[in-house]
Design an enzyme around this catalytic site. Structure first.
Site, PDB file in Angstrom:
ATOM      1  N   GLY A  64       0.880  -1.304  -0.049  1.00  0.00           N
ATOM      2  CA  GLY A  64       0.103   0.062  -0.151  1.00  0.00           C
ATOM      3  C   GLY A  64       0.858   1.251   0.135  1.00  0.00           C
ATOM      4  N   SER A  65       0.158   2.318   0.618  1.00  0.00           N
ATOM      5  CA  SER A  65       0.499   3.772   0.246  1.00  0.00           C
ATOM      6  C   SER A  65       1.813   4.123   0.995  1.00  0.00           C
ATOM      7  CB  SER A  65      -0.762   4.481   0.654  1.00  0.00           C
ATOM      8  OG  SER A  65      -0.053   6.017   0.833  1.00  0.00           O
ATOM      9  N   THR A  66       2.410   4.871   0.805  1.00  0.00           N
ATOM     10  CA  THR A  66       3.720   5.519   1.328  1.00  0.00           C
ATOM     11  C   THR A  66       3.118   6.082   2.693  1.00  0.00           C
ATOM     12  OG1 THR A  66       3.780   7.327   0.144  1.00  0.00           O
ATOM     13  CG2 THR A  66       5.065   5.815  -0.683  1.00  0.00           C
ATOM     14  N   GLY A  68       1.384   4.748   4.762  1.00  0.00           N
ATOM     15  CA  GLY A  68       1.909   3.888   5.932  1.00  0.00           C
ATOM     16  C   GLY A  68       3.000   4.134   6.886  1.00  0.00           C
TER      17      GLY A  68
END
Length: 136
Positions: A64-66, A68
């Site tokens: 997932g997304s940075t 995170g």
């Protein structure tokens, strides 16, 4: 129980002890974990409804997304983070999150952690020398 020591690769330095919480599912800290409570909220996830707070969290890798990385930092600031992390192979989002949150992280252990560890085992993760030891 005979103590086991596994060597691996250092990702984030520091040392911590705690109970193992295993997940064979990857974790996205953005949207999968409540940053206030540390409870996994992703529907259908192996850890859905369980808290990662104070645990040695074992999971294969992040997803997932940075953003995170910053959710991991928020978990730490809220006292809801795992005490340490063990990955099969860490990717950059989880690595950065562990480093900025000062959560010891080791990966690439010499033996598969899913074959050696089980939920509830007490282990010490030493991110400074890249090893995991079972205790008790």
């Amino acid at each position: 129980m005979v103590p086991i020591k596994l060597n691996g690769r250092t990702i984030a330095r520091g040392s911590a002890e705690g109970e193992v919480l295993l997940s064979r599912d990857p974790i996205s800290f953005l949207g999968s974990v409540d940053p206030q409570t540390g409870i996994v909220v992703e529907e259908g996830h192996a850890l859905e409804g369980k808290s990662i707070r104070g645990k040695v969290l074992v999971f294969p890798h992040g997803k997932g997304s940075t953003v995170g990385s910053y959710v991991m930092y928020q978990l730490k600031k809220n006292g809801a983070a795992p005490v340490a992390i063990i990955n099969l192979e860490t990717e950059p989002i989880v690595a950065v999150g562990a480093i900025i949150s000062e959560i010891p992280l080791v990966d690439m252990l010499e033996k598969d952690p899913y074959e050696v560890l089980k939920d509830g085992d007490v282990v010490r993760v030493n991110g400074s020398n890249g090893c995991v030891e079972t205790l008790e």
